[in-house]
Design an enzyme around this catalytic site. Structure first.
Site, PDB file in Angstrom:
ATOM      1  N   HIS A 129     126.978 -57.370  28.808  1.00  0.00           N
ATOM      2  CA  HIS A 129     128.409 -57.244  28.521  1.00  0.00           C
ATOM      3  C   HIS A 129     128.975 -55.874  28.920  1.00  0.00           C
ATOM      4  O   HIS A 129     129.917 -55.813  29.717  1.00  0.00           O
ATOM      5  CB  HIS A 129     128.669 -57.577  27.045  1.00  0.00           C
ATOM      6  CG  HIS A 129     130.004 -57.159  26.540  1.00  0.00           C
ATOM      7  ND1 HIS A 129     131.185 -57.734  26.984  1.00  0.00           N
ATOM      8  CD2 HIS A 129     130.366 -56.214  25.644  1.00  0.00           C
ATOM      9  CE1 HIS A 129     132.209 -57.164  26.358  1.00  0.00           C
ATOM     10  NE2 HIS A 129     131.740 -56.237  25.544  1.00  0.00           N
ATOM     11  N   GLU A 173     129.407 -49.106  17.489  1.00  0.00           N
ATOM     12  CA  GLU A 173     129.736 -50.176  16.555  1.00  0.00           C
ATOM     13  C   GLU A 173     128.558 -51.138  16.343  1.00  0.00           C
ATOM     14  O   GLU A 173     128.333 -51.604  15.235  1.00  0.00           O
ATOM     15  CB  GLU A 173     130.973 -50.943  17.067  1.00  0.00           C
ATOM     16  CG  GLU A 173     131.516 -52.002  16.126  1.00  0.00           C
ATOM     17  CD  GLU A 173     132.037 -51.450  14.798  1.00  0.00           C
ATOM     18  OE1 GLU A 173     132.248 -50.229  14.693  1.00  0.00           O
ATOM     19  OE2 GLU A 173     132.202 -52.254  13.873  1.00  0.00           O
ATOM     20  N   ASP A 174     127.816 -51.408  17.386  1.00  0.00           N
ATOM     21  CA  ASP A 174     126.844 -52.500  17.309  1.00  0.00           C
ATOM     22  C   ASP A 174     125.376 -52.095  17.333  1.00  0.00           C
ATOM     23  O   ASP A 174     124.496 -52.945  17.242  1.00  0.00           O
ATOM     24  CB  ASP A 174     127.074 -53.497  18.467  1.00  0.00           C
ATOM     25  CG  ASP A 174     128.384 -54.246  18.297  1.00  0.00           C
ATOM     26  OD1 ASP A 174     128.907 -54.251  17.175  1.00  0.00           O
ATOM     27  OD2 ASP A 174     128.886 -54.804  19.295  1.00  0.00           O
ATOM     28  N   ASP A 231     137.225 -54.949  28.289  1.00  0.00           N
ATOM     29  CA  ASP A 231     136.313 -55.514  27.288  1.00  0.00           C
ATOM     30  C   ASP A 231     136.809 -56.899  26.874  1.00  0.00           C
ATOM     31  O   ASP A 231     136.060 -57.878  26.846  1.00  0.00           O
ATOM     32  CB  ASP A 231     136.293 -54.547  26.080  1.00  0.00           C
ATOM     33  CG  ASP A 231     135.471 -55.059  24.918  1.00  0.00           C
ATOM     34  OD1 ASP A 231     134.393 -55.618  25.162  1.00  0.00           O
ATOM     35  OD2 ASP A 231     135.911 -54.878  23.763  1.00  0.00           O
TER      36      ASP A 231
HETATM   37 MN    MN Z   1     132.673 -55.075  23.918  1.00  0.00          MN
END
Ligand code: MN
Length: 720
Positions: free
Chosen positions: A48, A76-77, A139
């Protein structure tokens, strides 16, 4: 999946100075921290960020944007932290990653479907750097391209709706036509799948039968232009399903009735060639009237420029035609993202662009290179606003510096009025806290709460201020009105008159007040004295008084049980109470010190006026007074309990609901009356006032003073 070297090559192709090492490190880092995470498609998650980076190379974004794209989901992830990013990739990359992360969190927080306009503003306001916004759009584009992999129907629809309402308009306003079209079509496919499919299949059918048609038309158009020596490129396409659907909606026609589903574009080298091409095409084909638009001389607000026209073109097909230069084409496709690639003329603002876009262009004109342009491109739009959420996710837009009170009034006046506290992001915070973008604000209310006058000092919205002021005004007016009414009542009793609102209503009219309550309030506030009002209300009484003072006293005695008539300077009534006074001498009580039984007193003889009684420590009695004129006096041991004297208090109290009322209650509880009240100083928070009360003696006044002092609203009380 795009490979590492491909990405580097694509970037290097348009920016040979790009920091290859930085890009490679970001690639490796992102791959490492995303590890074995998977996308809904089953692809490694890492695909991604690489695809997002790829989209940004298509927009020819700078190296930092590409690096940020690779890292955009790490904070964030994954376990990666912003500090880590900062130490590995420097402060600028860290700032950009932080910006994108904040926007991502914002998305997760809000179900802001009804609030699209505000949410859009919030997204812009939170994008401190335009690159943050462009990365976010890229994104979103990749997420939309892979949306069909998500199983959850509700989630897919939510993302699609958000795309349609938030990101499509943003792309449109920034002039990013290509991104706009693709996002729009992907969202449409999700939101209206039947219609999308039916238009698509219809288009597929047409395309199959018209593949040659498009090719033929392109060639024909090119031939016509080249015949007059124009160097150009021509492209043609079927319009997008979504744009066809919009046309069907707007014109209320069926697909079969819709004539022009093919659009052609002719790109030339200069503005003059645009008009030359238009001329030759218009003279060669039938022009459909009313379709010509010149967006070159009058660009769209997003800075879009082109000539548009409609033709019965080659093979007698109705076609839509756009004619533009290469630069215009770049800008039409990439919008803001294209601006920093072109530093050339004809972008000059004509005052029609959005201010922030104009701001971008100004920077563009001054900056020496694309890096500097981006460096200076801080989004100015909405910088004067903050956007906050209710606990339900509703977005409230407020001016910068707004407080929870402004927020509460923005929700509803009643919510504002009843506010007692606020939680910001789950924590109880002071009501004067300045709200920040993205704050979630929960207002705590209590049923019978009233606005506090102190709020007025820190609220910033007109609505809150007006409402607080109005409330305070009304409330004070009520208090004054009550006070004025009781003053008039007492004045009537004192003067032996029958209190009559009917008569007073006439006085109200005399003073041009609409309501008798307004008159009461004016008396309470000291605009008119009770005496003044009574003089007007009972003109007969004045005559009577001058005829016979005795009758007045007699009348007054009727109300003896309530209060003894007592004029400060009425010698006949009080002379008996003071020892050491020459009988028959005129007697006055000094207004400066208001002597009371129990005080040590002296008399000052004034020729022609009699004796004025002061307290012995009165500052009004100075050393300049001839000692011969002073009399040593004292009160009689046995005082007539019913004779009242006036004592004056100075006090300061917190201006709150019911403050005045609680004062008057205390005073009347102590069997005293307010005879006069004068406001010396009045702020939103505190009042200073003089208050004259009728008392028997010093002790009586002391008791009242002590009782007042015990009230929490009183900050200061002293006898004068
Ligand atoms: Mn993203």
């Amino acid at each position: 999946m795009t490979r590492q070297f491909e990405l580097v090559e694509r970037l290097k192709a348009y920016d040979p100075t790009a920091d290859e090492g930085l890009l490679n490190r970001a690639y490796v880092f992102s791959m490492k921290v995303h590890g074995s995470q998977l996308r809904a498609s089953g692809d490694p998650y890492f695909s991604h960020p690489i695809e997002v980076a790829g989209i940004l190379t298509d927009m020819r974004m700078d190296c930092y944007s590409i690096v940020t794209a690779l890292l955009h989901d790490t904070v964030e992830d994954t376990a990666a932290t912003l500090e880590e990013i900062q130490s590995l990739f420097g402060p600028e990359i860290a700032r950009l990653v932080d910006g994108v992360t904040k926007l991502t969190r914002l998305e997760l927080q809000s179900e802001a479907t009804k609030q699209a306009e505000n949410f859009r503003k919030l997204v812009v306001a939170m994008s401190s750097d335009i690159r943050v916004l462009l990365i976010k759009l890229a994104d979103r584009l990749h997420n939309m391209r892979t949306l069909h992999f998500i199983d959850d129907n509700t989630k897919r629809r939510r993302i699609a709706r958000e795309t349609m309402e938030i990101y499509v308009p943003l792309a449109e306003r920034m002039g990013m036509q290509k991104l706009n079209d693709e996002l729009e079509d992907l969202a449409f496919a999700e939101l209206n799948p039947e219609m999308h499919e039916s238009i698509k299949s219809r288009l597929r059918f047409l395309y199959q039968s018209s593949e040659n048609t498009i090719e033929t038309i392109i060639n024909d158009l090119k031939r016509v232009a080249e015949e007059v020596g124009l160097e150009c490129s021509v492209s043609g396409r079927l319009k997008s399903a979504y744009s066809i659907w919009c046309k069907m909606q707007n014109k209320n026609v069926t697909f079969e009735q819709l004539a022009d589903i093919m659009a052609f574009r002719l790109v030339v080298n200069s503005v003059s060639e645009c008009y030359q091409a238009l001329g030759v095409i218009h003279s060669h084909y039938h022009v459909i009237p009313g379709r010509f638009k010149d967006y070159i001389s009058t660009p769209k607000v997003n800075n879009y420029q082109s000539l548009h026209t409609g033709l019965i073109g080659p093979l007698n097909h109705r076609i839509e035609m756009q004619i533009r230069t290469k630069e215009m084409h770049q800008i039409a496709e990439l919008g803001v993202a294209a601006h920093w690639q072109y530093k050339k003329g004809n972008l000059s603002p004509d005052g029609k662009q959005y201010t922030w876009l104009r701001g971008l262009l100004e920077i563009l004109e001054q900056a020496s290179g694309p890096e500097e342009f981006l460096e200076h491109t801080k989004l100015e739009m909405f910088q004067d606003q903050v956007f906050c959420f209710t606990p339900k996710g509703e977005l409230i837009s407020l001016p910068k510096g707004a407080t929870p009170i402004d927020f509460a009034y923005a929700i509803h006046s009643d919510v504002g009025d009843r506010t007692v506290g606020a939680k910001i992001n789950g924590r109880q915070m002071p009501l004067r806290t300045h709200l920040q973008n993205g704050d979630q604000v929960e207002i705590i209310t209590v049923k019978n709460q009233c606005p506090s006058p102190t709020w007025e000092r820190f609220v910033v919205t007109g609505k809150a201020r007006a409402r607080i002021r109005k409330f305070i005004r009304n409330q004070q007016r009520d208090q004054f009105s009550e006070l004025g009414k009781s003053l008039l009542h007492k004045a009537c009793i004192k003067e032996g008159l029958v209190y009559s609102e009917k008569v007073l209503a006439a006085v109200a009219q005399h003073f041009q007040y609409n309501l008798i309550d307004d008159l009461f309030a004016a008396v309470g506030e000291g605009i008119h004295t009770a005496k003044e009002v009574i003089t007007i209300a009972f003109p007969e009484r004045n005559k009577k008084e001058s005829v016979s003072e005795k009758s007045v006293i007699e009348e007054t005695n009727v109300e003896k049980s309530l209060i003894k008539p007592n004029k400060n300077n009425d010698p006949r009534k009080t002379a008996v109470s003071i020892k050491g006074l020459i009988p028959g001498m005129a007697l006055h009580y000094a207004g400066c010190c208001h002597p009371l039984p129990g005080d040590n007193i002296i008399g000052v003889v004034t020729t022609g006026k009699g004796v004025t009684i002061h307290t012995s420590d009165c500052e009004g009695v100075t050393s300049t007074i001839d000692p011969e004129r002073m009399l040593d006096l004292s009160w009689h041991d046995e005082m007539d309990e019913e004779i009242r004297h006036v004592g004056r208090l100075k006090l300061n109290f917190i201006n709150k609901t019911g403050s005045l009322a609680s004062l008057t209650t205390i005073i009347s509880k102590h069997q005293s009356n307010i005879v006069n009240l004068k406001i010396i100083n009045r702020t939103a928070e505190f009042w200073d006032l003089f208050i004259d009360v009728e008392v028997k003696d010093v002790e009586h006044l002391q008791n009242i003073k002590a009782a007042l002092r015990s009230l929490p609203i009183i900050t200061f009380v002293e006898r004068i």
